[in-house]
Design a protein around this motif. Structure first.
Motif, PDB file in Angstrom:
ATOM      1  N   GLU A  38      42.222  44.862  33.991  1.00 29.66           N
ATOM      2  CA  GLU A  38      42.640  43.574  34.540  1.00 29.66           C
ATOM      3  C   GLU A  38      41.447  42.640  34.730  1.00 29.66           C
ATOM      4  N   LEU A  39      40.307  43.197  35.136  1.00 28.69           N
ATOM      5  CA  LEU A  39      39.108  42.378  35.316  1.00 28.69           C
ATOM      6  C   LEU A  39      38.682  41.737  33.992  1.00 28.69           C
ATOM      7  N   GLU A  40      38.660  42.527  32.934  1.00 28.92           N
ATOM      8  CA  GLU A  40      38.271  41.983  31.632  1.00 28.92           C
ATOM      9  C   GLU A  40      39.255  40.915  31.164  1.00 28.92           C
ATOM     10  N   LEU A  41      40.549  41.152  31.422  1.00 25.84           N
ATOM     11  CA  LEU A  41      41.570  40.171  31.031  1.00 25.84           C
ATOM     12  C   LEU A  41      41.400  38.872  31.813  1.00 25.84           C
ATOM     13  N   ARG A  42      41.130  38.991  33.112  1.00 26.74           N
ATOM     14  CA  ARG A  42      40.904  37.797  33.934  1.00 26.74           C
ATOM     15  C   ARG A  42      39.738  36.979  33.390  1.00 26.74           C
ATOM     16  N   MET A  43      38.681  37.671  33.027  1.00 22.53           N
ATOM     17  CA  MET A  43      37.487  36.967  32.574  1.00 22.53           C
ATOM     18  C   MET A  43      37.705  36.292  31.220  1.00 22.53           C
ATOM     19  N   LEU A  44      38.594  36.853  30.417  1.00 19.41           N
ATOM     20  CA  LEU A  44      38.928  36.232  29.146  1.00 19.41           C
ATOM     21  C   LEU A  44      39.795  35.002  29.336  1.00 19.41           C
ATOM     22  N   ARG A  45      40.741  35.070  30.296  1.00 23.92           N
ATOM     23  CA  ARG A  45      41.724  34.011  30.457  1.00 23.92           C
ATOM     24  C   ARG A  45      41.300  32.929  31.443  1.00 23.92           C
ATOM     25  N   GLN A  46      40.400  33.272  32.365  1.00 21.15           N
ATOM     26  CA  GLN A  46      39.986  32.319  33.389  1.00 21.15           C
ATOM     27  C   GLN A  46      38.535  31.925  33.138  1.00 21.15           C
ATOM     28  N   SER A  47      38.352  30.771  32.576  1.00 19.23           N
ATOM     29  CA  SER A  47      36.991  30.329  32.266  1.00 19.23           C
ATOM     30  C   SER A  47      36.160  30.131  33.533  1.00 19.23           C
ATOM     31  N   SER A  48      36.832  29.963  34.668  1.00 21.05           N
ATOM     32  CA  SER A  48      36.123  29.751  35.930  1.00 21.05           C
ATOM     33  C   SER A  48      35.653  31.049  36.582  1.00 21.05           C
ATOM     34  N   HIS A  49      36.115  32.197  36.046  1.00 18.80           N
ATOM     35  CA  HIS A  49      35.744  33.471  36.668  1.00 18.80           C
ATOM     36  C   HIS A  49      34.265  33.756  36.428  1.00 18.80           C
ATOM     37  N   PRO A  50      33.483  34.042  37.477  1.00 20.99           N
ATOM     38  CA  PRO A  50      32.052  34.334  37.294  1.00 20.99           C
ATOM     39  C   PRO A  50      31.829  35.516  36.357  1.00 20.99           C
ATOM     40  N   THR A  51      30.712  35.485  35.652  1.00 22.32           N
ATOM     41  CA  THR A  51      30.376  36.571  34.721  1.00 22.32           C
ATOM     42  C   THR A  51      29.605  37.691  35.401  1.00 22.32           C
ATOM     43  N   THR A  52      29.218  37.483  36.647  1.00 21.20           N
ATOM     44  CA  THR A  52      28.590  38.546  37.440  1.00 21.20           C
ATOM     45  C   THR A  52      29.565  38.979  38.520  1.00 21.20           C
ATOM     46  N   VAL A  53      29.793  40.284  38.595  1.00 23.73           N
ATOM     47  CA  VAL A  53      30.770  40.856  39.522  1.00 23.73           C
ATOM     48  C   VAL A  53      30.074  41.878  40.412  1.00 23.73           C
ATOM     49  N   LEU A  54      30.310  41.791  41.700  1.00 21.08           N
ATOM     50  CA  LEU A  54      29.834  42.788  42.655  1.00 21.08           C
ATOM     51  C   LEU A  54      31.018  43.611  43.125  1.00 21.08           C
ATOM     52  N   VAL A  55      30.905  44.923  43.016  1.00 21.76           N
ATOM     53  CA  VAL A  55      31.954  45.841  43.454  1.00 21.76           C
ATOM     54  C   VAL A  55      31.377  46.714  44.562  1.00 21.76           C
ATOM     55  N   VAL A  56      31.973  46.660  45.753  1.00 20.67           N
ATOM     56  CA  VAL A  56      31.555  47.512  46.868  1.00 20.67           C
ATOM     57  C   VAL A  56      32.659  48.537  47.079  1.00 20.67           C
ATOM     58  N   SER A  57      32.333  49.800  46.821  1.00 20.49           N
ATOM     59  CA  SER A  57      33.376  50.817  46.758  1.00 20.49           C
ATOM     60  C   SER A  57      32.858  52.151  47.311  1.00 20.49           C
ATOM     61  N   HIS A  58      33.305  53.238  46.688  1.00 21.22           N
ATOM     62  CA  HIS A  58      33.032  54.588  47.169  1.00 21.22           C
ATOM     63  C   HIS A  58      32.407  55.411  46.044  1.00 21.22           C
ATOM     64  N   GLY A  59      31.765  56.516  46.415  1.00 22.12           N
ATOM     65  CA  GLY A  59      31.036  57.317  45.435  1.00 22.12           C
ATOM     66  C   GLY A  59      31.899  57.828  44.293  1.00 22.12           C
ATOM     67  N   LEU A  60      33.050  58.404  44.631  1.00 23.03           N
ATOM     68  CA  LEU A  60      33.936  58.953  43.594  1.00 23.03           C
ATOM     69  C   LEU A  60      34.450  57.848  42.678  1.00 23.03           C
ATOM     70  N   ALA A  61      34.865  56.740  43.272  1.00 24.21           N
ATOM     71  CA  ALA A  61      35.373  55.628  42.466  1.00 24.21           C
ATOM     72  C   ALA A  61      34.295  55.083  41.542  1.00 24.21           C
ATOM     73  N   MET A  62      33.052  55.018  42.022  1.00 28.17           N
ATOM     74  CA  MET A  62      31.951  54.551  41.178  1.00 28.17           C
ATOM     75  C   MET A  62      31.758  55.464  39.972  1.00 28.17           C
ATOM     76  N   ARG A  63      31.749  56.778  40.224  1.00 31.47           N
ATOM     77  CA  ARG A  63      31.543  57.734  39.120  1.00 31.47           C
ATOM     78  C   ARG A  63      32.684  57.664  38.116  1.00 31.47           C
ATOM     79  N   LEU A  64      33.910  57.522  38.610  1.00 30.93           N
ATOM     80  CA  LEU A  64      35.054  57.482  37.701  1.00 30.93           C
ATOM     81  C   LEU A  64      35.123  56.162  36.943  1.00 30.93           C
ATOM     82  N   LEU A  65      34.733  55.073  37.568  1.00 32.46           N
ATOM     83  CA  LEU A  65      34.692  53.799  36.855  1.00 32.46           C
ATOM     84  C   LEU A  65      33.719  53.885  35.678  1.00 32.46           C
ATOM     85  N   CYS A  66      32.563  54.509  35.926  1.00 38.92           N
ATOM     86  CA  CYS A  66      31.586  54.678  34.839  1.00 38.92           C
ATOM     87  C   CYS A  66      32.082  55.680  33.807  1.00 38.92           C
ATOM     88  N   ARG A  67      32.788  56.713  34.261  1.00 44.22           N
ATOM     89  CA  ARG A  67      33.338  57.690  33.316  1.00 44.22           C
ATOM     90  C   ARG A  67      34.270  57.004  32.329  1.00 44.22           C
TER      91      ARG A  67
END
Length: 220
Positions: free
Chosen positions: A136-165
């Protein structure tokens, strides 16, 4: 496109496991040490973010929101979105300490990815929701020209590892061999003009992956 992943600072649950028996996981606050960790990491994160604007996506749990607040980067944010798909793995409601010890032992023996907690989620469930968030994030960035190209995600250890996986197509065996990042530890993910994603540094491994795979640091 750039995504900066930050794990929350130390919370009450990290120093007192019995806190999970009396306080809902989502309501566990930072410790005094955690508050200082968040304050200390703020300037480093700000230096990475530059002058903005940025988009911020934060797990709605109290400890992640407190971490974000204490980093003091709100003035750079074009938007701050509480994103439930970035929350911690669900272990159920108020936890029974004896049952949780049994669950942890069985999870370690069965495998952290596929083991479904009796009243909560499996790692695979978390993997599915972070994948949905990424798409959804990639789709937003494609469709919304106003969406910043730098994203900060504040989350949890497991979620971070799985996002990278998901992003780097790491094997499940490799994921299960990775340690959580420390509190307020971060990773920087970048996609170049050719669509190649890279990560600034790998995660610590507590063992070699049983399938022999390693952490790919770039992928198209």
């Amino acid at each position: 496109m750039r995504i900066i992943l930050v794990r929350h600072a130390e919370s009450l649950g990290n120093v007192d496991e019995l806190a999970y028996c009396r306080i809902p996981d989502h309501a566990l606050p930072l410790t005094a040490r955690g508050e200082q960790q968040a304050v200390d990491i703020g300037p480093r994160i700000r230096a990475l973010l530059g002058t903005g604007p940025i988009a911020v996506y934060v797990s709605p749990y109290l400890r992640t929101r407190q971490t974000l607040q204490l980093m003091e980067i709100d003035d750079l944010a074009d938007r701050i979105v509480a994103e439930p798909r970035l929350r911690e793995q669900d272990w159920g409601n108020l936890q029974d300490p004896v049952e949780q010890e049994v669950q942890k032992r069985q999870r370690h023996e069965f495998g952290h990815f596929f083991y479904r907690l009796a009243h909560g989620e499996s790692g695979a469930d978390v993997d599915d929701r972070v994948a949905s968030y990424l798409a959804e994030l990639e789709l937003r960035m494609l469709r919304q020209s106003s969406h910043p190209t730098t994203v900060l995600v504040v989350s949890h250890g497991l979620a971070m590892r799985l996002l990278c996986r998901r992003l780097f197509s790491w094997s499940i065996e490799l994921f299960e061999s990775l340690s959580n990042p420390n509190h307020c530890e971060f990773r920087v993910l970048e996609r170049d003009e050719q669509g190649v994603w890279s990560i600034d540094r790998p995660f610590t491994q507590w063992r070699q992956s049983p399938d022999g795979s390693t952490q790919k640091t770039s992928v198209r």
